[in-house]
Design a protein around this motif. Structure first.
Motif, PDB file in Angstrom:
ATOM      1  N   GLN A 181       0.830  -1.205   0.000  1.00 30.59           N
ATOM      2  CA  GLN A 181       0.000   0.000   0.000  1.00 30.59           C
ATOM      3  C   GLN A 181       0.866   1.257   0.000  1.00 30.59           C
ATOM      4  O   GLN A 181       0.576   2.223  -0.725  1.00 30.59           O
ATOM      5  CB  GLN A 181      -0.925   0.007   1.213  1.00 30.59           C
ATOM      6  CG  GLN A 181      -1.900   1.197   1.218  1.00 30.59           C
ATOM      7  CD  GLN A 181      -2.810   1.168   2.432  1.00 30.59           C
ATOM      8  OE1 GLN A 181      -2.336   1.130   3.571  1.00 30.59           O
ATOM      9  NE2 GLN A 181      -4.129   1.167   2.198  1.00 30.59           N
ATOM     10  N   ALA A 227      -7.797  -4.720  -7.517  1.00 32.70           N
ATOM     11  CA  ALA A 227      -8.815  -3.661  -7.476  1.00 32.70           C
ATOM     12  C   ALA A 227      -8.262  -2.323  -7.931  1.00 32.70           C
ATOM     13  O   ALA A 227      -9.020  -1.407  -8.267  1.00 32.70           O
ATOM     14  CB  ALA A 227      -9.383  -3.543  -6.063  1.00 32.70           C
ATOM     15  N   ASP A 229      -7.124  -0.036  -6.238  1.00 29.37           N
ATOM     16  CA  ASP A 229      -7.496   1.019  -5.292  1.00 29.37           C
ATOM     17  C   ASP A 229      -6.472   1.028  -4.153  1.00 29.37           C
ATOM     18  O   ASP A 229      -6.426   0.105  -3.334  1.00 29.37           O
ATOM     19  CB  ASP A 229      -8.891   0.730  -4.732  1.00 29.37           C
ATOM     20  CG  ASP A 229      -9.351   1.800  -3.731  1.00 29.37           C
ATOM     21  OD1 ASP A 229      -8.567   2.734  -3.456  1.00 29.37           O
ATOM     22  OD2 ASP A 229     -10.477   1.672  -3.225  1.00 29.37           O
ATOM     23  N   ASP A 231      -6.420   2.508  -1.468  1.00 25.55           N
ATOM     24  CA  ASP A 231      -6.998   2.644  -0.126  1.00 25.55           C
ATOM     25  C   ASP A 231      -7.649   1.363   0.379  1.00 25.55           C
ATOM     26  O   ASP A 231      -8.015   1.279   1.554  1.00 25.55           O
ATOM     27  CB  ASP A 231      -8.041   3.775  -0.124  1.00 25.55           C
ATOM     28  CG  ASP A 231      -7.415   5.125  -0.412  1.00 25.55           C
ATOM     29  OD1 ASP A 231      -6.282   5.362   0.059  1.00 25.55           O
ATOM     30  OD2 ASP A 231      -8.059   5.938  -1.110  1.00 25.55           O
ATOM     31  N   ASP A 232      -7.803   0.371  -0.487  1.00 23.64           N
ATOM     32  CA  ASP A 232      -8.463  -0.878  -0.107  1.00 23.64           C
ATOM     33  C   ASP A 232      -7.403  -1.867   0.379  1.00 23.64           C
ATOM     34  O   ASP A 232      -6.862  -2.664  -0.396  1.00 23.64           O
ATOM     35  CB  ASP A 232      -9.233  -1.450  -1.295  1.00 23.64           C
ATOM     36  CG  ASP A 232     -10.156  -2.598  -0.897  1.00 23.64           C
ATOM     37  OD1 ASP A 232      -9.902  -3.224   0.159  1.00 23.64           O
ATOM     38  OD2 ASP A 232     -11.099  -2.881  -1.655  1.00 23.64           O
TER      39      ASP A 232
END
Length: 561
Positions: A181, A227, A229, A231-232
């Motif tokens: 992340q 995904a 994303d 933030d996921d």
């Protein structure tokens, strides 16, 4: 050879009982050993000494009766002698030893295989790396040892299942997800906001790039689509685990290591198996609470102190899911399980076994078996190599395969006892000389293939069964080679029984050394035709055994080098 001799001794004892020269009717679990002094024969047995109490006679008197019952041996031995307190020493005939060459010829690729496993099930768990990065050299040694154990057990009659346990749950996986992340967000490893226990290798950048690109990854029976994303965190976790699982699978495929089943630690939590084990241990009265934690009374089962199962924060310590996992192995019908792991798992052994005993599920004490390997040090130019360009903090298995090849990597990992530390010399592994142990063994096989090509050019075919005059094999070195070939099956069985793959490597090095010495001193072809044919038959049985043993190591047997 040993099996044949054991049968002959047992039959002689039965003869003694029929003729009433002995009376107990006992067939003891006697040994057949190779005496340390060649003057004491090829094999010695302690059968007479073991019968002394039952027969109420001096061992030498029992030995005399046994030797009388053995008779002349019909060419199996030249003579049998009684030595010391009652040992019976066998001096086998040259004809007997050369009969082993026919055994090798008949057996071919099956020579050396046995049946002591009797088709029983055994599960071997090995590698079982956390999917948090590329496989390191410790995983590589575990892969080589575990794979060779599977091959040995299979070769001796066991029904083998190979299993890989993925630790895809817990703090390390959380740290992996946080690291990926951070990369997705453009944060570098030297940034103050980088996760405190994050992974810093360049491979984390690769995972992040693939995730942001929306790639799909197939790992085992799972397909995970990114995904994209940042933030996921849960989506990142799933993708990162799958991505690194796939990479580990690719490295193992390059190492010629396969598995029958992959087991996910996360499934133990998802299916409630961890909680069920904790509940069962509590119901059996083997747990207690103290300092806000739940403890297992492992001291009841031989541990030096009790161990925490569930911490005050509610999380489980690492051995608890291991207990649940192994209970599942037992319930799947694996009455024998072998775990090949790094020596850093030493403390796990007692805790897992204690937890399994506490379940009171009928699991034998001392189950499962463990084979623990020591660390590996990699050298280049006499200096230790500590890091990989890609992994950052350690040398990867792929690094070794790419630099020295699969064969050398596997052979070097296997050529020491698993409980001994291993030094992997990259320069030596790449040498094409007799100093390189894997080259030395493979070259012996290639040399015989070269002899066969020369023989074909000279119009001499490799003889078949019954087409050789063994009386032409007059050299002591030829007899010594036949003796070495005769001991291959017991080497395989011994390595399988003791879970010691290095025994096969030692055997190969000794056989190769004997062959090279013989080859360098004597011509296989060029003597009279019958001598050439006999020697050609001999060296081809050596080639067969070399190939069979190399196959057990997962190493190729090249025809040219």
């Amino acid at each position: 050879m040993k099996d044949r001799l054991r049968t002959v001794i047992e039959q002689a004892l039965q003869t003694c009982y029929r003729q009433q020269t002995l009376h107990s009717g006992v067939i003891p679990e006697f040994t057949l050993e190779v005496p340390g002094n060649p003057e004491h024969g090829d094999f010695a047995t302690n059968a007479a000494m073991l019968l002394a109490r039952a027969e109420k006679k001096p061992p030498r008197k029992i030995a005399e009766a046994l030797v009388d019952a053995l008779g002349p041996g019909d060419g199996f031995w030249d003579r049998v002698e009684i030595a010391g307190p009652g040992f019976v020493n066998f001096f086998l005939s040259r004809r007997c030893w050369y009969g082993v060459l026919d055994d090798v010829f008949r057996g071919g690729s099956e020579y050396g295989r046995g049946r002591f496993g009797e088709g029983r099930k055994v599960q071997v768990e090995f590698v079982s790396a956390n999917p948090t990065g590329p496989l390191h050299i410790g995983h590589g040694r575990g892969a080589a040892v575990g794979d060779c154990l599977c091959r040995l057990l299979n070769a001796t009659g066991w029904d083998v299942t190979r299993e890989f346990y993925y630790n895809d749950a817990g703090a390390q996986i959380t740290n992996l997800a946080l690291s990926v992340q951070a990369r997705c967000r453009g944060i570098e490893a030297d940034d103050p906001s980088w996760p405190a226990d994050g992974y810093q290798g360049d491979y984390i950048r690769d995972v992040a790039s693939a995730y942001l690109a929306g790639e799909a990854v197939v790992a085992g029976d799972q397909q995970v689509s990114a995904a994209a994303d940042p933030d996921d965190l849960e989506a990142i976790r799933r993708f990162a685990v799958a991505y690194l699982r796939r990479e580990q699978d690719q490295d193992l495929a390059a190492f010629d290591v396969r598995f029958d089943r992959y087991f996910l630690e996360s499934s133990l939590y998802a299916e409630g198996r961890v909680e069920a084990v904790v509940r069962r241990l509590t119901e059996q009265g083997h747990t207690y609470e103290a300092d806000g934690a739940l403890w297992l009374r492992t001291t009841d089962f031989g541990d030096d102190k009790d161990r925490v199962m569930r911490k005050a924060n509610g999380s489980y310590t690492y051995f608890v899911p291991d207990v649940a996992y192994h209970l599942g192995k037992w319930e799947r019908g694996f009455t024998r399980v072998v775990n090949e792991q790094g020596s850093d798992h030493h403390s796990t052994v007692t805790r897992v076994r204690a937890g399994l005993q506490g379940l009171e599920a009928g699991i034998p004490k001392g189950w499962p078996d463990y084979v623990l390997h020591q660390m590996v040090t990699v050298l280049r130019g006499g200096e230790e190599v500590k890091i990989s360009k890609r992994a950052g903090s350690y040398v990867t298995l792929r690094d070794l395969i790419d630099e020295v090849g699969r064969d050398a990597t596997r052979f070097f990992f296997l050529m020491r006892r698993t409980d001994a530390q291993l030094t992997f010399d990259l320069d030596l592994a790449k040498e094409q000389s007799s100093d390189n142990p894997v080259y030395y063994v493979q070259y012996a096989h290639a040399r015989v293939c070269s002899v066969n090509r020369n023989a074909a050019e000279a119009g001499v075919a490799v003889p078949g069964l019954g087409e050789v005059d063994f009386d032409k094999l007059l050299l002591d070195e030829e007899l010594a080679l036949a003796r070495r070939l005769a001991r291959y099956p017991e080497t395989v069985e011994g390595a399988a029984r003791s879970l010691e793959p290095h025994r096969v490597v030692f055997y190969l090095q000794e056989l190769a050394a004997q062959f090279h010495s013989y080859y360098n001193r004597h011509r296989v072809l060029g003597e009279d035709l019958e001598t050439s044919r006999a020697r050609l038959y001999l060296v081809n049985t050596i080639r067969t055994v070399l190939a069979n043993a190399l196959t057990l190591l997962g190493v190729s047997a090249p025809e040219q080098m």
